[in-house]
Design a protein around this motif. Structure first.
Motif, PDB file in Angstrom:
ATOM      1  N   VAL A  27       0.835  -1.207   0.000  1.00 39.92           N
ATOM      2  CA  VAL A  27       0.000   0.000   0.000  1.00 39.92           C
ATOM      3  C   VAL A  27       0.870   1.257   0.000  1.00 39.92           C
ATOM      4  O   VAL A  27       0.604   2.214  -0.726  1.00 39.92           O
ATOM      5  CB  VAL A  27      -0.965   0.005   1.206  1.00 39.92           C
ATOM      6  N   LEU A  55      -4.521   9.585   2.923  1.00 41.38           N
ATOM      7  CA  LEU A  55      -5.149   8.840   1.830  1.00 41.38           C
ATOM      8  C   LEU A  55      -4.743   7.372   1.877  1.00 41.38           C
ATOM      9  O   LEU A  55      -5.576   6.466   1.777  1.00 41.38           O
ATOM     10  CB  LEU A  55      -4.689   9.457   0.509  1.00 41.38           C
ATOM     11  N   ILE A  76      -6.367   5.225   4.644  1.00 41.98           N
ATOM     12  CA  ILE A  76      -7.670   4.594   4.421  1.00 41.98           C
ATOM     13  C   ILE A  76      -7.508   3.344   3.540  1.00 41.98           C
ATOM     14  O   ILE A  76      -8.149   2.329   3.751  1.00 41.98           O
ATOM     15  CB  ILE A  76      -8.708   5.599   3.845  1.00 41.98           C
ATOM     16  N   LYS A  77      -6.567   3.422   2.573  1.00 47.77           N
ATOM     17  CA  LYS A  77      -6.302   2.231   1.756  1.00 47.77           C
ATOM     18  C   LYS A  77      -5.764   1.100   2.632  1.00 47.77           C
ATOM     19  O   LYS A  77      -6.107  -0.068   2.440  1.00 47.77           O
ATOM     20  CB  LYS A  77      -5.270   2.545   0.670  1.00 47.77           C
ATOM     21  N   ILE A 104      -6.330   0.652   5.878  1.00 49.97           N
ATOM     22  CA  ILE A 104      -7.424   0.115   6.689  1.00 49.97           C
ATOM     23  C   ILE A 104      -8.256  -0.866   5.860  1.00 49.97           C
ATOM     24  O   ILE A 104      -8.574  -1.969   6.296  1.00 49.97           O
ATOM     25  CB  ILE A 104      -8.338   1.258   7.196  1.00 49.97           C
ATOM     26  N   MET A 105      -8.572  -0.446   4.625  1.00 46.98           N
ATOM     27  CA  MET A 105      -9.386  -1.309   3.761  1.00 46.98           C
ATOM     28  C   MET A 105      -8.687  -2.645   3.520  1.00 46.98           C
ATOM     29  O   MET A 105      -9.300  -3.702   3.607  1.00 46.98           O
ATOM     30  CB  MET A 105      -9.615  -0.642   2.412  1.00 46.98           C
ATOM     31  N   GLU A 149      -8.616  -4.797   6.701  1.00 48.89           N
ATOM     32  CA  GLU A 149      -9.934  -5.363   7.000  1.00 48.89           C
ATOM     33  C   GLU A 149     -10.240  -6.535   6.076  1.00 48.89           C
ATOM     34  O   GLU A 149     -10.774  -7.551   6.492  1.00 48.89           O
ATOM     35  CB  GLU A 149     -11.026  -4.287   6.867  1.00 48.89           C
ATOM     36  N   PHE A 183     -12.847  -2.875  11.834  1.00 51.25           N
ATOM     37  CA  PHE A 183     -12.412  -2.047  12.946  1.00 51.25           C
ATOM     38  C   PHE A 183     -13.534  -1.091  13.336  1.00 51.25           C
ATOM     39  O   PHE A 183     -14.301  -0.638  12.480  1.00 51.25           O
ATOM     40  CB  PHE A 183     -11.182  -1.210  12.561  1.00 51.25           C
ATOM     41  N   ILE A 234      -9.956   2.655  14.374  1.00 51.63           N
ATOM     42  CA  ILE A 234      -9.373   3.315  13.200  1.00 51.63           C
ATOM     43  C   ILE A 234      -8.606   4.558  13.649  1.00 51.63           C
ATOM     44  O   ILE A 234      -7.483   4.802  13.229  1.00 51.63           O
ATOM     45  CB  ILE A 234     -10.456   3.687  12.171  1.00 51.63           C
ATOM     46  N   LEU A 250      -7.995  -6.645  -2.582  1.00 54.15           N
ATOM     47  CA  LEU A 250      -7.288  -5.441  -3.023  1.00 54.15           C
ATOM     48  C   LEU A 250      -5.783  -5.682  -3.106  1.00 54.15           C
ATOM     49  O   LEU A 250      -5.118  -5.269  -4.047  1.00 54.15           O
ATOM     50  CB  LEU A 250      -7.534  -4.306  -2.034  1.00 54.15           C
ATOM     51  N   GLN A 286      -3.359  -5.502  -6.328  1.00 53.18           N
ATOM     52  CA  GLN A 286      -2.178  -4.648  -6.359  1.00 53.18           C
ATOM     53  C   GLN A 286      -0.921  -5.438  -6.736  1.00 53.18           C
ATOM     54  O   GLN A 286      -0.122  -5.004  -7.551  1.00 53.18           O
ATOM     55  CB  GLN A 286      -1.992  -4.013  -4.989  1.00 53.18           C
ATOM     56  N   ARG A 346     -17.892   4.811   8.164  1.00 54.26           N
ATOM     57  CA  ARG A 346     -16.606   5.086   8.833  1.00 54.26           C
ATOM     58  C   ARG A 346     -15.646   5.752   7.858  1.00 54.26           C
ATOM     59  O   ARG A 346     -15.038   6.767   8.151  1.00 54.26           O
ATOM     60  CB  ARG A 346     -15.981   3.783   9.340  1.00 54.26           C
ATOM     61  N   TYR A 347     -15.524   5.165   6.671  1.00 55.70           N
ATOM     62  CA  TYR A 347     -14.617   5.733   5.665  1.00 55.70           C
ATOM     63  C   TYR A 347     -15.070   7.137   5.272  1.00 55.70           C
ATOM     64  O   TYR A 347     -14.268   8.033   5.043  1.00 55.70           O
ATOM     65  CB  TYR A 347     -14.565   4.868   4.402  1.00 55.70           C
TER      66      TYR A 347
END
Lengths: 73, 597
Positions: A14, A37, A40-41, A43-44, A47, A54, A59, B6, B10, B198-199
């Motif tokens: 990331v 930025l 958040i990537k 965290i995603m 998860e 979370f 978070i 994801l 990547q 949340r996001y």
């Protein structure tokens, strides 16, 4: 607590930083690409990879590698 | 893609070698965070043979950047502009405080939305002709008045729906500007899996991973279509695909296919989805290991067959391997393999085709769940095209005519008498306003007989029509079997006494019928009248247009420059141009001379 390989792998992909450069203390202050930025990537990805969700406060508390490991415990 | 995380996406993208892929340049104007969507965009671009380069505008600066150009954000090199204009961010009042608003206030806010959209579009168009993908407004999930919403003088749902309609209308006033329906994305994913509050609160990123994937996919359906990558032909297996069971063993009465009763009803619905594709111009073919007459018996005799013989344009029903059969179908239809989709329930056949013919898009249908077939095919949008033209709607019929023509061809010993027997009429004209969509579409879709493969949007063609320097000519072919519609485009750029052929292309349906030379001869003859002394032809090699490599030299052009990506040829006028008029019953030239100085 010790560094978790999977977490480091996620961080590395990331944030686009080689895996060897991470330590327990790595944080937005020590890693340049770790901005809001990418946070958040991150965290995603965490998860999704760990199949967890979370809470808002978790978070908020993710501020370095150590806190990620804590949140995942 | 849904089965990849994801992280996996990547990783796959980091390993993928995309160096030889052309760039797809995208700029994003937005009032929400959409950066996490980039991995999906990369992946989808890669699957279409592009490497994507995305630039993001500043947060909540849509109209400012549209008007100013945003320091390199909007320019002519751009392929797409994506706009994410979130209503809740733009007007909290319309979404969150709606119940306290008066009618006048609602109207005022609605006007503000419309003005913002118009202003943004006008701004963008000052800087670039790139395709605009406007992601529409999302309806509130829990309207302010709850179940009484529809009984109010101003229903919140109606207001947002009405605004979307206005946006579509405003987009319609611009060329190359399209509406992407986010409510549809939301419905497919389901509200609970689409948003993540949340996001949203922490990063101003409203969507979940699933939400972003669906939005990216929906946007890329437009990319696929506008970049000429839509699929054209669906090749079908038969047993356990079009019906349940094996016709060779179960017999006509034993196979499962029924308009009402499960499991036959699942296959019946699948066939209806396929028929819908046929009606939109997708060619249908069969590739099945079977006794041929068994299969046709089902097509003819089974009362619940939705698909009929007349819907099938080509078939290979035999015991040969399916890869060779698919290649044969591609040859017969004169279509490239990457325009084909193959569906089969057998994991073996699916694997075989994926390995031997990687260009063919293969869908695996799980035979334990025929009820999933219809959605598997619909969900991907592989065949979606943005502008369905008259030619699309009748394409399958035209191919049928073509196969009649081919049958007739066998009865003639020489080509000349065969061609003459077709009683062909070639009609050559200047492009007119209403033909712009078809012309743009041909430039986007034609891969084989296309000398330069330059892709143009409707907006591009329109501006050429408005320019004194461009001649946009097209050809239409009619013969005794029917009207093929517009099948050729020639765009010439005339500068003083030199005319450069910017684009010369023909639909593969009409190749081998002397249209290749005749159309160009007539186009050159046309510009000769305007003191043109020299014609310049260009050939840009691609993976697919090798067949026209020597077209200009065979025509009589002299090669002038064969270095670099674009080979240039020259023809001094009046040159020695062969005459192939004889093959045609008539050639109808109705070209207006005032198109040029």
């Amino acid at each position: 607590m010790k560094l978790d390989e999977k977490v480091v792998e996620i961080l590395s992909h990331v944030l686009k930083v080689p895996q060897g450069e991470f330590s327990m203390e790595s944080s937005p202050y020590t890693v340049e690409s770790w901005d809001s930025l990418n946070q958040i990537k991150l965290i995603m990805a965490l998860e999704e990879e760990y199949g967890v969700r979370f809470s808002d406060s978790q978070i908020q508390n993710i501020t370095d590698v150590k806190s990620i490991l804590q949140a995942l415990r | 893609m849904s089965d990849l995380t994801l992280l996996e996406i990547q990783k796959a993208m980091e390993e993928a070698n995309t160096k030889e892929y052309p760039y797809l340049r995208v700029s994003v104007l937005r009032n929400i965070t959409v950066e996490p969507m980039e991995s999906f965009a990369q992946y989808l671009a890669h699957s279409l043979g592009f490497r994507i380069q995305i630039q993001y505008g500043n947060y909540d600066n849509i109209i400012q950047e549209a008007l100013s150009g945003g320091e390199g954000l909007l320019d002519q090199d751009l392929d797409f502009v994506q706009v994410f204009f979130n209503l809740e961010v733009f007007s909290r009042r319309l979404i969150r405080e709606f119940s306290g608003m008066s009618g006048v206030e609602i109207e005022g806010e609605s006007d503000r939305v419309k003005e913002y959209v118009s202003g943004t579009l006008e701004g963008i168009r000052r800087h670039t002709d790139a395709i605009i993908l406007w992601n529409g407004l999302e309806c509130p999930d829990y309207p302010a008045f709850g179940i009484a919403d529809y009984r109010q003088e101003n229903s919140q749902l109606d207001i947002v729906t009405e605004l979307n309609r206005s946006i579509r209308q405003i987009l319609g006033g611009h060329d190359g500007a399209y509406f992407v329906d986010l409510n549809m994305c939301k419905a497919r994913v389901g509200i609970k899996s689409f948003y993540d509050e949340r996001y949203q609160h922490i990063a101003k990123n409203p969507y979940t991973r699933e939400g972003m994937e669906e939005i990216a996919k929906e946007n890329f359906k437009y990319v696929r279509s506008l970049k000429g990558k839509s699929k054209k032909c669906l090749i079908l297996d038969c047993d356990n695909t079009l019906w349940g069971g094996i016709v060779g063993e179960d017999g006509l009465g034993g196979i499962r296919l029924d308009s009402e009763e499960y499991p036959g009803s699942a296959y019946y619905k699948f066939q209806q989805v396929i028929l819908n594709l046929f009606d939109c111009g997708i060619l249908l073919a069969l590739c099945s290991k079977n006794n041929e007459q068994d299969v046709w018996e089902v097509f003819k005799e089974h009362r619940d067959m939705v698909l009929r013989e007349e819907h099938i344009v080509a078939s290979q029903i035999n015991w040969n391997d399916k890869a060779s059969n698919i290649v044969k179908i591609a040859e017969e239809l004169d279509l490239p393999l990457d325009s084909m989709v193959y569906v089969d329930d057998s994991p073996f056949e699916v694997q075989l085709i994926r390995e031997i013919l990687p260009d063919v898009h293969v869908l695996h249908l799980p035979d334990s769940e025929p009820s999933s077939y219809a959605n598997i095919l619909s969900a991907l949008g592989l065949f979606d095209t943005i502008s369905l033209s008259r030619e699309d709607m009748t394409r399958s019929k035209m191919y049928q005519q073509e196969s009649n023509r081919k049958k007739e061809k066998k009865e003639f010993s020489d080509l000349e008498s065969f061609l003459k027997s077709l009683k062909m009429t070639l009609e050559i004209r200047n492009a007119r306003e209403f033909e712009i969509p078809r012309i743009a579409q041909l430039t986007q879709k034609t891969n084989q007989f296309n000398l330069t493969s330059r892709r143009y949007s409707e907006a591009n063609i329109k501006s050429m029509l408005g320019s004194q320097k461009f001649q946009v000519l097209h050809a239409r072919l009619i013969d005794k079997f029917g009207d093929s519609g517009i099948i050729g485009v020639c765009i010439m750029l005339c500068d003083e006494d030199v005319a450069t052929i910017d684009t010369y292309l023909l639909s593969c349906r009409v190749l081998g019928r002397q249209v290749e030379e005749t159309f160009l001869t007539k186009c050159i003859g046309h510009v000769k009248d305007f003191d043109i002394k020299k014609i310049v032809g260009e050939y840009i090699p691609t993976r697919k247009n090798v067949q026209v490599e020597n077209f200009y030299s065979n025509f009589g052009f002299k090669i002038n420059d064969d270095r670099g990506e674009c080979r240039r040829y020259e023809l001094k006028l009046p040159g020695n141009i062969s005459n192939s008029d004889d093959y045609f019953m008539s050639i109808d030239m109705s070209i207006e001379a005032d198109g040029m100085e």
